[in-house]
Design a protein around this motif. Structure first.
Motif, PDB file in Angstrom:
ATOM      1  N   PRO B 183      37.817  71.971  14.368  1.00 22.85           N
ATOM      2  CA  PRO B 183      37.097  72.143  13.102  1.00 22.85           C
ATOM      3  C   PRO B 183      36.073  73.267  13.260  1.00 22.85           C
ATOM      4  CG  PRO B 183      37.058  69.848  13.843  1.00 22.85           C
ATOM      5  CD  PRO B 183      37.560  70.657  14.982  1.00 22.85           C
ATOM      6  N   SER B 184      35.843  74.015  12.171  1.00 21.70           N
ATOM      7  CA  SER B 184      34.992  75.196  12.306  1.00 21.70           C
ATOM      8  C   SER B 184      33.571  74.802  12.714  1.00 21.70           C
ATOM      9  CB  SER B 184      34.995  75.992  11.010  1.00 21.70           C
ATOM     10  OG  SER B 184      34.579  75.168   9.950  1.00 21.70           O
ATOM     11  N   ILE B 185      33.128  73.621  12.268  1.00 18.52           N
ATOM     12  CA  ILE B 185      31.764  73.212  12.614  1.00 18.52           C
ATOM     13  C   ILE B 185      31.636  72.996  14.121  1.00 18.52           C
ATOM     14  CG2 ILE B 185      32.213  70.737  12.242  1.00 18.52           C
ATOM     15  CD1 ILE B 185      28.990  72.339  11.148  1.00 18.52           C
ATOM     16  N   VAL B 186      32.725  72.550  14.749  1.00 15.63           N
ATOM     17  CA  VAL B 186      32.676  72.320  16.197  1.00 15.63           C
ATOM     18  C   VAL B 186      32.582  73.649  16.942  1.00 15.63           C
ATOM     19  CG1 VAL B 186      33.932  71.391  18.164  1.00 15.63           C
ATOM     20  CG2 VAL B 186      33.898  70.143  16.012  1.00 15.63           C
ATOM     21  N   ALA B 187      33.349  74.637  16.477  1.00 15.77           N
ATOM     22  CA  ALA B 187      33.241  75.965  17.083  1.00 15.77           C
ATOM     23  C   ALA B 187      31.804  76.462  16.949  1.00 15.77           C
ATOM     24  CB  ALA B 187      34.222  76.930  16.411  1.00 15.77           C
ATOM     25  N   GLY B 188      31.204  76.221  15.780  1.00 18.91           N
ATOM     26  CA  GLY B 188      29.821  76.625  15.559  1.00 18.91           C
ATOM     27  C   GLY B 188      28.872  75.915  16.506  1.00 18.91           C
ATOM     28  N   LEU B 189      29.057  74.608  16.655  1.00 13.79           N
ATOM     29  CA  LEU B 189      28.173  73.835  17.536  1.00 13.79           C
ATOM     30  C   LEU B 189      28.297  74.293  18.978  1.00 13.79           C
ATOM     31  CD1 LEU B 189      28.595  70.258  16.054  1.00 13.79           C
ATOM     32  CD2 LEU B 189      26.519  71.655  16.077  1.00 13.79           C
ATOM     33  N   PHE B 190      29.516  74.649  19.368  1.00 12.85           N
ATOM     34  CA  PHE B 190      29.731  75.119  20.737  1.00 12.85           C
ATOM     35  C   PHE B 190      28.889  76.356  21.025  1.00 12.85           C
ATOM     36  CE2 PHE B 190      32.395  78.017  23.391  1.00 12.85           C
ATOM     37  CZ  PHE B 190      32.125  77.401  24.601  1.00 12.85           C
ATOM     38  N   GLY B 204      23.873  87.703  13.971  1.00 11.14           N
ATOM     39  CA  GLY B 204      25.224  87.829  13.412  1.00 11.14           C
ATOM     40  C   GLY B 204      26.320  87.675  14.450  1.00 11.14           C
ATOM     41  N   PHE B 205      26.109  88.260  15.625  1.00 13.30           N
ATOM     42  CA  PHE B 205      27.176  88.270  16.620  1.00 13.30           C
ATOM     43  C   PHE B 205      27.517  86.860  17.100  1.00 13.30           C
ATOM     44  CE2 PHE B 205      28.705  89.004  21.042  1.00 13.30           C
ATOM     45  CZ  PHE B 205      29.877  89.660  20.690  1.00 13.30           C
ATOM     46  N   ALA B 206      26.523  85.961  17.089  1.00 15.69           N
ATOM     47  CA  ALA B 206      26.808  84.575  17.468  1.00 15.69           C
ATOM     48  C   ALA B 206      27.842  83.995  16.505  1.00 15.69           C
ATOM     49  CB  ALA B 206      25.533  83.751  17.444  1.00 15.69           C
ATOM     50  N   GLY B 207      27.660  84.308  15.206  1.00 13.39           N
ATOM     51  CA  GLY B 207      28.655  83.872  14.226  1.00 13.39           C
ATOM     52  C   GLY B 207      30.010  84.469  14.529  1.00 13.39           C
ATOM     53  N   SER B 208      30.036  85.769  14.909  1.00 20.00           N
ATOM     54  CA  SER B 208      31.305  86.422  15.244  1.00 20.00           C
ATOM     55  C   SER B 208      32.025  85.679  16.356  1.00 20.00           C
ATOM     56  CB  SER B 208      31.066  87.864  15.693  1.00 20.00           C
ATOM     57  OG  SER B 208      30.339  88.553  14.724  1.00 20.00           O
ATOM     58  N   LEU B 209      31.252  85.240  17.349  1.00 21.22           N
ATOM     59  CA  LEU B 209      31.880  84.536  18.471  1.00 21.22           C
ATOM     60  C   LEU B 209      32.558  83.258  17.994  1.00 21.22           C
ATOM     61  CD1 LEU B 209      29.215  84.963  21.292  1.00 21.22           C
ATOM     62  CD2 LEU B 209      31.445  86.077  21.097  1.00 21.22           C
ATOM     63  N   ALA B 210      31.860  82.491  17.149  1.00 19.75           N
ATOM     64  CA  ALA B 210      32.457  81.257  16.638  1.00 19.75           C
ATOM     65  C   ALA B 210      33.692  81.578  15.800  1.00 19.75           C
ATOM     66  CB  ALA B 210      31.438  80.479  15.814  1.00 19.75           C
ATOM     67  N   GLU B 275      34.868  81.173   6.110  1.00 23.42           N
ATOM     68  CA  GLU B 275      34.257  80.090   6.885  1.00 23.42           C
ATOM     69  C   GLU B 275      32.746  80.055   6.672  1.00 23.42           C
ATOM     70  OE1 GLU B 275      35.233  77.643   8.386  1.00 23.42           O
ATOM     71  OE2 GLU B 275      37.379  78.001   8.673  1.00 23.42           O
ATOM     72  N   THR B 276      32.216  78.898   6.361  1.00 19.44           N
ATOM     73  CA  THR B 276      30.788  78.763   6.091  1.00 19.44           C
ATOM     74  C   THR B 276      30.035  78.065   7.211  1.00 19.44           C
ATOM     75  OG1 THR B 276      31.553  78.325   3.867  1.00 19.44           O
ATOM     76  CG2 THR B 276      29.200  78.234   4.229  1.00 19.44           C
ATOM     77  N   ALA B 277      30.636  76.998   7.738  1.00 19.35           N
ATOM     78  CA  ALA B 277      29.887  76.129   8.647  1.00 19.35           C
ATOM     79  C   ALA B 277      29.322  76.862   9.867  1.00 19.35           C
ATOM     80  CB  ALA B 277      30.769  74.963   9.076  1.00 19.35           C
ATOM     81  N   PRO B 278      30.143  77.605  10.637  1.00 19.88           N
ATOM     82  CA  PRO B 278      29.571  78.242  11.829  1.00 19.88           C
ATOM     83  C   PRO B 278      28.522  79.280  11.469  1.00 19.88           C
ATOM     84  CG  PRO B 278      31.893  78.833  11.570  1.00 19.88           C
ATOM     85  CD  PRO B 278      31.590  77.837  10.524  1.00 19.88           C
ATOM     86  N   VAL B 279      28.736  79.967  10.333  1.00 17.16           N
ATOM     87  CA  VAL B 279      27.765  80.983   9.930  1.00 17.16           C
ATOM     88  C   VAL B 279      26.434  80.330   9.582  1.00 17.16           C
ATOM     89  CG1 VAL B 279      27.399  82.926   8.385  1.00 17.16           C
ATOM     90  CG2 VAL B 279      29.713  82.302   9.046  1.00 17.16           C
ATOM     91  N   ALA B 299      22.890  87.782   6.498  1.00 12.22           N
ATOM     92  CA  ALA B 299      23.526  87.038   5.406  1.00 12.22           C
ATOM     93  C   ALA B 299      25.040  87.124   5.570  1.00 12.22           C
ATOM     94  CB  ALA B 299      23.107  87.617   4.069  1.00 12.22           C
ATOM     95  N   SER B 300      25.753  86.347   4.770  1.00  8.31           N
ATOM     96  CA  SER B 300      27.206  86.478   4.715  1.00  8.31           C
ATOM     97  C   SER B 300      27.664  85.879   3.395  1.00  8.31           C
ATOM     98  CB  SER B 300      27.860  85.773   5.907  1.00  8.31           C
ATOM     99  OG  SER B 300      28.479  84.596   5.503  1.00  8.31           O
ATOM    100  N   LEU B 301      28.811  86.285   2.899  1.00 14.55           N
ATOM    101  CA  LEU B 301      29.203  85.907   1.539  1.00 14.55           C
ATOM    102  C   LEU B 301      29.325  84.399   1.332  1.00 14.55           C
ATOM    103  CD1 LEU B 301      31.702  88.648   0.332  1.00 14.55           C
ATOM    104  CD2 LEU B 301      29.553  87.960  -0.716  1.00 14.55           C
ATOM    105  N   PRO B 302      30.105  83.692   2.156  1.00 14.39           N
ATOM    106  CA  PRO B 302      30.214  82.254   1.906  1.00 14.39           C
ATOM    107  C   PRO B 302      28.860  81.546   2.022  1.00 14.39           C
ATOM    108  CG  PRO B 302      31.349  82.876   3.937  1.00 14.39           C
ATOM    109  CD  PRO B 302      30.970  84.130   3.250  1.00 14.39           C
TER     110      PRO B 302
END
Ligand code: ATP
Ligand code: MG
Lengths: 258, 353
Positions: B183-190, B204-210, B275-279, B299-302
């Motif tokens: 799930p995208s939220i898990v990638a974000g939490l990681f 921003g780059f942290a979001g890119s990694l997720a 994708e919104t959650a990791p961002v 910022a990001s669109l979603p």
């Protein structure tokens, strides 16, 4: 250019399955040798051991020796890539590269190997296409895709591609089985011309073709399904078709078997 | 059999009564009219109910009429066809209505000003402002994610298809499958846990990694399928010319499949763009323009859509901006899809004479 092939005690496996067993023969330079035999007896497998294409299949393994003018293709330190440059191959189904034009298809071997002079490339392509009897049909559309040719033309394109890298030996696995009689004849004539320069080995299911084009014929057979294929005999084509020394050969050629 | 039984006179067994070509349309119109009638008479307010009644009437009516005129077998054929049509409409109606309402509500504030200004000097409840900062953030984050995920994904797929034998490739395939389901939220939490470990602020780059974690398995899978489609004969033809394996892959296998591979990458980009959650976890959002993805919240669109909605406090202006941003996002994803199709067609192996 043409080289002698000397095979001794060759056995090939697919994984644990032994496909051919203990094959020994000599193929003379500047001659055409035909392989005949029932389906599944290992003709293609044996042919592919002669340019180390057999090991490309997963689980493919070979024991024994293949001498190309006294050099063992399976000796230590031999690079299979260099072997394949010396021993070219034409496949049963025409397989031009779909992303390349006719010109690029013929030039592919040279280009992909990176050993060519730009100025010579056009000459080599023209010479190879002429050698494959295809030049007149395609000289106005060299930049069109190779897959737009007819089946017979595609097969001759593949022959042109194979001879463009100037191999010493040319292996052909049922090169005419997908072709009409006229294209077949064109390729048989071509084989007759090519044998002036190359050592040619051809697999065929067509007895008349073997009789027409080859100098020597080898008959392969297998004892039963699941058993490894074996070389029954190899002799001058005339002898094989008139007076073979093994009964099984005569039965196969005359259509009596089992 | 004697030829006498094949005399041209007499009723032919090959020809039967057929409904005219326009009959499906007529039945459709009839069942819609009837459904509207029933809906009005029965006092049903929901249009969804009307639609369902019309669909049932259409299927039943088609069967009854065809059975009466053409016979049982043709009726079955027609009922199957009408089911396919109804299913198609059921699938398309939500999509069409989603696009329709997004366009209708989105165009209100969508203009050049909106696309070229940030929310820097505008409070979320006031009209004005724009999404320039969000577009910039999305492009940078998704672009960096692609730069990371596409090469790794393609190389992994090449390994799996061209070299992979035995346990290592089985293990990789297994983990790629598992990754597809993250799930995208898990990638974000990681990534967030890493960020906290090194005591870093959102950037921003942290979001890119997720996003890259989410994108990679999709690229591997689609590239794998494309490489498997390349006939083995082409590889063998090249190897038999004395071409080394790596050159064969580079010059024969990849060019043959490049159209499909690019399409797969484009579609996976389209997927992570929304994708919104990791961002939300890693990039945080920012009302100001921050062009540097390696430092500070972006910022990001979603995320912008979500935050405009969440912080609106009932303000219509914020809603309008959220819809306009949604429309921009949908348009961007559609554009990616179109480009992917264009590339696939342009790069497809040519067969013409
Ligand atoms: N890729 C493969 N993997 C496993 N076994 C194989 C493979 N290719 C061939 N074989 C087996 O090896 C044996 C010899 O096959 P081969 O293709 O050499 O026969 P052939 O004489 O060329 O037949 P044909 O005349 O039908 O082309 C057969 O028993 C076949 O099932
Ligand atoms: Mg064969």
């Amino acid at each position: 250019m043409a080289k002698r092939i000397d095979v001794s005690g060759l056995t090939a496996y697919y994984g644990s399955h032994k496909a051919i067993e203990d094959i020994s023969m000599t193929v003379e330079p500047r001659s055409v040798t035909a392989f005949i035999g029932p389906s599944g007896c290992g003709k293609s497998t044996f042919l592919r051991t002669l340019n180390r294409m057999h090991e490309v299949t997963s689980g493919g393994r070979v024991e024994g020796k293949v001498l190309l003018d006294d050099e063992d293709l399976y000796g230590t330190g031999i690079d299979p890539v260099s072997v394949r440059r010396e021993v070219g191959m034409v496949f049963q189904r025409p397989n031009p590269f779909p992303t390349m034009s006719i010109f690029d298809n013929v030039a592919a071997g040279l280009r992909l190997n990176g050993n060519y002079k730009k100025s010579e490339l056009a000459d080599i392509v023209e010479r190879s296409l002429k050698g494959a009897n295809l030049w007149n049909e395609v000289k106005d559309r060299l930049n069109k895709p190779g897959s737009g040719l007819s089946g017979g033309q595609q097969q001759r394109l593949c022959i042109a591609r194979a001879i463009a890298v100037e191999p010493n030996v040319l292996l052909m696995d049922e090169p005419c089985s997908a072709l009409d009689p006229i294209s077949t004849l064109a390729i048989e004539d071509l084989i007759g011309e090519l044998k002036e320069r190359f050592t040619i080995v051809i697999v065929t299911h067509n007895m008349q073709q073997a009789a027409r084009v080859s100098d020597r014929t080898a008959f392969f057979n297998l004892a039963a399904v699941g058993q490894p294929g074996k070389l029954i005999e190899i002799d001058d084509t005339e002898r094989i078709f008139s007076n073979p020394s093994v009964q099984a050969t005569e039965d196969y050629i005359s259509g009596r078997f089992g | 059999m004697s030829t006498a039984t094949l005399t041209p006179k007499g009723p032919s067994t090959l020809r039967g009564a057929r409904l005219p070509k326009w009959s499906p349309y007529a039945i459709a119109a009839g069942s819609i009219a009837l459904a509207v009638g029933i809906g009005l008479a029965g006092g049903l307010h929901s249009r969804v109910q009307w639609g369902l009644i019309a669909a049932i009437l259409y299927v039943v009516g088609t069967y009854a009429i065809a059975a009466a005129v053409e016979g049982k077998r043709q009726a079955k054929d027609r009922i199957a066809t009408s089911f396919v049509w109804v299913a198609f409409l059921l699938a398309v109606v939500p999509l069409a209505s989603l696009i329709w309402s997004t366009v209708v509500r989105g165009v209100k504030v969508l203009d050049v000003y909106f696309l070229t200004h940030s929310m820097g000097v505008v409070a979320d409840t006031e009209p004005g402002g724009g999404i320039y900062h969000a577009i910039l953030g999305t492009l940078e984050q998704v672009g960096l994610a692609t730069v990371i995920a596409a090469p790794i994904g393609v190389l992994t797929a090449i390994y799996l298809v061209e070299y992979g034998r035995g346990n290592l490739s089985k293990a990789i395939t297994f983990f790629v499958d598992v990754m597809t389901g993250i799930p995208s939220i898990v990638a974000g939490l990681f990534i967030l846990s890493l960020m906290l470990m090194f005591d870093m602020q959102p950037f921003g780059f942290a979001g890119s990694l997720a996003l890259a974690i989410l994108m990679m398995p999709v690229v591997v899978r689609s590239t794998e399928e494309m490489l498997k489609l390349v006939p083995n004969e082409l590889r063998e033809a090249s190897l038999a010319l004395g071409v080394p394996k790596w050159r064969t892959i580079l010059k024969v296998v990849l060019p043959t499949s490049i159209g499909g591979i690019t399409t797969g990458i484009m579609l996976s980009i389209a997927r992570i763009t929304g994708e919104t959650a990791p961002v939300l976890l890693l990039v945080w959002g920012n009302a100001f323009i921050n062009a540097n993805p390696f430092e500070g919240a972006q910022a990001s669109l979603p995320l912008y859509i979500y935050q405009q909605y969440a912080n609106s406090a009932g303000s219509g202006a914020a809603y309008d901006r959220a819809w306009a941003a949604s429309l921009t996002l949908i348009a961007f994803v559609m554009l990616l899809n179109l480009v992917a199709r264009g590339i696939a067609r342009w790069k497809a192996p040519k067969t013409g004479r």
